[in-house]
Design a protein around this motif. Structure first.
Motif, short mmCIF file in Angstrom:
data_model
loop_
_atom_site.label_atom_id
_atom_site.label_comp_id
_atom_site.label_asym_id
_atom_site.label_seq_id
_atom_site.Cartn_x
_atom_site.Cartn_y
_atom_site.Cartn_z
N VAL A 159 10.51 19.53 46.81
CA VAL A 159 11.15 18.80 47.89
C VAL A 159 10.16 17.84 48.54
O VAL A 159 10.49 16.69 48.82
CB VAL A 159 11.72 19.78 48.94
CG1 VAL A 159 12.17 19.03 50.17
CG2 VAL A 159 12.87 20.56 48.34
N MET A 207 1.68 23.55 53.94
CA MET A 207 2.81 23.97 54.77
C MET A 207 2.45 25.24 55.52
O MET A 207 2.26 26.29 54.95
CB MET A 207 4.05 24.23 53.90
CG MET A 207 4.69 22.96 53.37
SD MET A 207 5.52 21.94 54.61
CE MET A 207 4.17 20.96 55.22
N SER A 245 18.89 26.92 50.76
CA SER A 245 18.77 27.70 49.53
C SER A 245 17.70 28.77 49.70
O SER A 245 17.83 29.89 49.22
CB SER A 245 18.47 26.78 48.35
OG SER A 245 17.12 26.82 48.00
N ILE A 305 10.41 13.90 48.89
CA ILE A 305 10.39 13.20 50.17
C ILE A 305 9.35 12.09 50.17
O ILE A 305 9.62 10.97 50.60
CB ILE A 305 10.12 14.20 51.33
CG1 ILE A 305 11.37 15.05 51.56
CG2 ILE A 305 9.74 13.46 52.60
CD1 ILE A 305 11.21 16.10 52.63
N HIS A 308 17.01 22.40 50.99
CA HIS A 308 15.99 23.35 50.53
C HIS A 308 15.98 24.59 51.44
O HIS A 308 15.94 25.72 50.97
CB HIS A 308 14.64 22.65 50.52
CG HIS A 308 13.47 23.57 50.57
ND1 HIS A 308 13.04 24.27 49.48
CD2 HIS A 308 12.66 23.90 51.59
CE1 HIS A 308 12.00 25.00 49.83
NE2 HIS A 308 11.75 24.79 51.10
N LEU A 356 10.39 9.02 48.66
CA LEU A 356 11.28 8.12 49.40
C LEU A 356 10.53 6.92 49.94
O LEU A 356 11.06 5.83 50.02
CB LEU A 356 11.91 8.88 50.58
CG LEU A 356 12.92 9.97 50.23
CD1 LEU A 356 13.34 10.70 51.48
CD2 LEU A 356 14.11 9.35 49.54
N LEU A 359 17.29 16.38 52.31
CA LEU A 359 16.62 17.10 51.22
C LEU A 359 16.04 18.41 51.72
O LEU A 359 16.21 19.47 51.11
CB LEU A 359 15.50 16.24 50.64
CG LEU A 359 15.91 15.07 49.76
CD1 LEU A 359 14.72 14.15 49.50
CD2 LEU A 359 16.48 15.59 48.45
N PHE A 360 15.36 18.30 52.86
CA PHE A 360 14.65 19.48 53.36
C PHE A 360 15.63 20.56 53.81
O PHE A 360 15.42 21.74 53.54
CB PHE A 360 13.72 19.07 54.50
CG PHE A 360 12.65 20.09 54.78
CD1 PHE A 360 11.62 20.29 53.87
CD2 PHE A 360 12.69 20.85 55.93
CE1 PHE A 360 10.64 21.23 54.11
CE2 PHE A 360 11.70 21.80 56.18
CZ PHE A 360 10.68 21.98 55.28
N ASP A 387 9.54 25.26 44.90
CA ASP A 387 10.66 24.46 45.36
C ASP A 387 10.24 23.59 46.55
O ASP A 387 10.66 22.43 46.66
CB ASP A 387 11.83 25.36 45.75
CG ASP A 387 13.15 24.60 45.70
OD1 ASP A 387 13.39 23.93 44.70
OD2 ASP A 387 13.91 24.67 46.68
N THR A 410 17.33 10.88 55.25
CA THR A 410 17.39 11.30 53.84
C THR A 410 16.43 12.45 53.56
O THR A 410 16.78 13.45 52.92
CB THR A 410 17.04 10.12 52.92
OG1 THR A 410 17.73 8.97 53.40
CG2 THR A 410 17.48 10.41 51.50
N ALA A 411 15.21 12.29 54.06
CA ALA A 411 14.23 13.36 53.86
C ALA A 411 14.73 14.66 54.47
O ALA A 411 14.60 15.74 53.88
CB ALA A 411 12.89 12.97 54.49
N LEU A 460 12.04 14.01 59.73
CA LEU A 460 13.24 14.61 59.14
C LEU A 460 14.49 14.16 59.87
O LEU A 460 15.58 14.16 59.31
CB LEU A 460 13.15 16.14 59.21
CG LEU A 460 11.99 16.79 58.46
CD1 LEU A 460 11.99 18.30 58.69
CD2 LEU A 460 12.10 16.49 56.98
N ILE A 472 4.77 17.52 57.12
CA ILE A 472 5.38 16.91 55.95
C ILE A 472 4.90 15.48 55.79
O ILE A 472 4.82 14.96 54.68
CB ILE A 472 6.93 16.97 56.08
CG1 ILE A 472 7.39 18.42 55.99
CG2 ILE A 472 7.59 16.12 55.04
CD1 ILE A 472 8.87 18.58 56.17
N LEU A 507 12.29 27.20 60.03
CA LEU A 507 13.32 26.67 59.13
C LEU A 507 14.71 26.89 59.73
O LEU A 507 15.54 25.98 59.74
CB LEU A 507 13.22 27.37 57.77
CG LEU A 507 11.88 27.26 57.07
CD1 LEU A 507 11.98 27.79 55.65
CD2 LEU A 507 11.40 25.82 57.05
#
Lengths: 305, 305
Positions: free
Chosen positions: A79, A1, B71, A83, B68, A86, B64-65, A75, B60-61, B48, B44, B7
């Motif tokens: 994630v 990442m 948070s 993913i 994340h 999936l 999730l991301f 974390d 869905t991915a 996304l 990734i 992000l």
DNA sequence: TAAATGCGGTGCAATTTTTGCATCGCAAAA
DNA sequence: TTTTGCGATGCAAAAATTGCACCGCATTTA
């Protein structure tokens, strides 16, 4: 990442204690690394490292920030694995730290059992004593830990516990091998293989020993239960072990006799499965932890808490 | 924080539902934003966003991301405020969502009390019903919430609860004002101000009402308790309220009479202080939450759980 | 039915950021 | 006192991000 590189860099610098060494390990110039750190310190508005002649060291702010970095990184990994979960078969990586009591006999079987169902999952197993196992959880080095008979700090969450009595192990030809239970007095005449001071079993034994007039004749003190178990082939000595290490009787323990130590001499200890409180484990780690808990229940239905 | 820009961008795109709109809001070109998103999706190894003719939507991915991301961002803020806490006076920001029962009378006093001790701390107060309060916790929009009489999902942690009876409020000149307690029958002849359907008090009242033969004469249904309280100045009607809204008797409630509703008609409800499970709150928010809990204990020593 | 609108994606040049080299100042170790 | 190893800095090269103009596409509108 990519967006995590700076964070990763800081983590490495913190671990290496030197920008130049870290830069070397990260295969970049110390200049670039240095400037990244200066930049982020500037952004935060507070230095993260204390500069010493020998290198750098985290200050309080740095400690806080690095802890945050580690939780972030694990974390992210969680994630990402969710993913990639999936689309396709379950893959993943489980990092577990374990005491010497469980690492040798119990864990291999459990890992194999898990990998039968999920061949894509890989494992990293670290042999740790209680304290360093806790540290590895806090620093996000491992996902889950198996810890024997230790007081756990409040930021560790106990997922399951099982009570384990202490057994004395010996060669089947040993004169004491026919007894149903043993007391510490019975061991007085025999050479003893004693676990190291920082092992949970030792803590339990120490309590019993202070009541004894004459001390046990320790001939080897070691932190490897395998080593001690193997030694019993060659000399008629006595060692200590907990049931989970022997249960199933395969490997080096299959040629040994295990006899419970009387509860008046040694109370049972608790074997914990633990993780960092508040952490969401990656799918694979969570599933494996579930399996361990279930295994505790099956193997010791009466003693699981 | 520079390393969080990507992000942050993703979060905004998710909220706007369109790259161009998000780019506009972020004051950059849609090109740049688009490419950042493509880049991280590539990294990734999984998209996304779902591309629709009208814009983009999280898959869905992405869900999730983004979870994340949120948070992460609130955790960064927590760490940064902790760090700036190291050097100097306490500063910080508390974000709280609260139901209409507590937002009007209870919260202002508590915030003022807190700011007496910590003048550097700022607040963001959001008026939410139970469900959206929970959502605001999950999306990290707020740090803590005060929620009345609602079942909370398992990812919400109840920090403290206090039991609250339902009271009937009226003008002091009202004929019923001299009674010690009231039953729902007593209210039958009077015009009623009824809380909205999604308020906790309404849930409690509904239970009592089904046993009644004749229904209450609701003349106003509102989600603002202040509005209803003020209305009582002008018409001899009856409203409902819980003690915490009135305790201390200042502001608009100082001219009102509150009489307990008989427990046979309406059970007490629970007022919760809640936060997102597993989240470490920023210093200021944690301290303020502590104060609220302590306040619950002091104001309702018998009923706090 | 055809034009218009608004969306995400792309090639290319300008711009900004990051990196590496050479070098400084400094403090502990030899 | 010299040497060694550390972090910091000026400057030019390299790499990345960005903005502009434009494409293809689907939906909406005239």
């Amino acid at each position: 990442m990519r967006y995590l590189t700076t964070l990763k860099y800081i983590d490495v610098v913190a671990k290496e204690g030197s920008i130049r060494k870290a830069a070397d390990r990260l295969a970049i110039t110390s200049t670039a690394l240095n400037r990244r750190i200066l930049a982020i310190e500037d952004e935060i508005g507070h230095p993260l490292f204390e500069r010493t002649p020998a290198g750098v060291r985290l200050n309080t702010a740095g400690e806080l920030f690095v802890q945050h970095i580690r939780s972030q990184m694990s974390d992210v990994n969680r994630v990402l694995s969710q993913i990639s979960d999936l689309s396709g078969i379950r893959r993943g990586h489980v990092r577990i730290s374990s005491g010497p009591q469980t690492i040798s006999a119990f864990l291999p079987r459990e890992i194999a059992r898990y990998r039968e169902k999920h061949p894509g999952v890989t494992f990293q197993v670290l042999r740790k004593n209680s304290q360093s196992a806790v540290e590895s959880l806090v620093s996000h080095e491992t996902d889950t830990a198996i810890i024997f008979e230790s007081l756990l700090p409040s930021d560790i969450q106990i997922v399951s516990s099982v009570s384990q009595i202490v057994q004395i192990i010996m060669s089947p030809e040993h004169p004491l091998a026919s007894k149903k239970t043993l007391r510490l007095q019975d061991c007085l005449g025999w050479p003893i293989l004693m676990p190291s001071e920082n092992e949970g079993i030792r803590t339990l034994l120490n309590v019993g020993q202070v009541q004894q007039a004459t001390p046990l004749q320790t001939i080897i003190e070691a932190d490897s239960f395998d080593m001690m178990a193997n030694y019993l082939i060659f000399e008629n000595a006595l060692g200590f072990q907990i049931p989970i290490s022997i249960k199933g009787q395969y490997g080096i323990y299959s040629h040994l006799k295990a006899i419970p130590l009387d509860h008046r001499d040694c109370k049972p200890g608790l074997l914990h499965i633990a993780q960092l409180k508040g952490r969401v484990l990656p799918v694979a780690a969570a599933k494996f932890q579930d399996q361990l808990v279930q295994r505790f229940n099956e193997a010791f239905p009466e003693d699981t808490i």
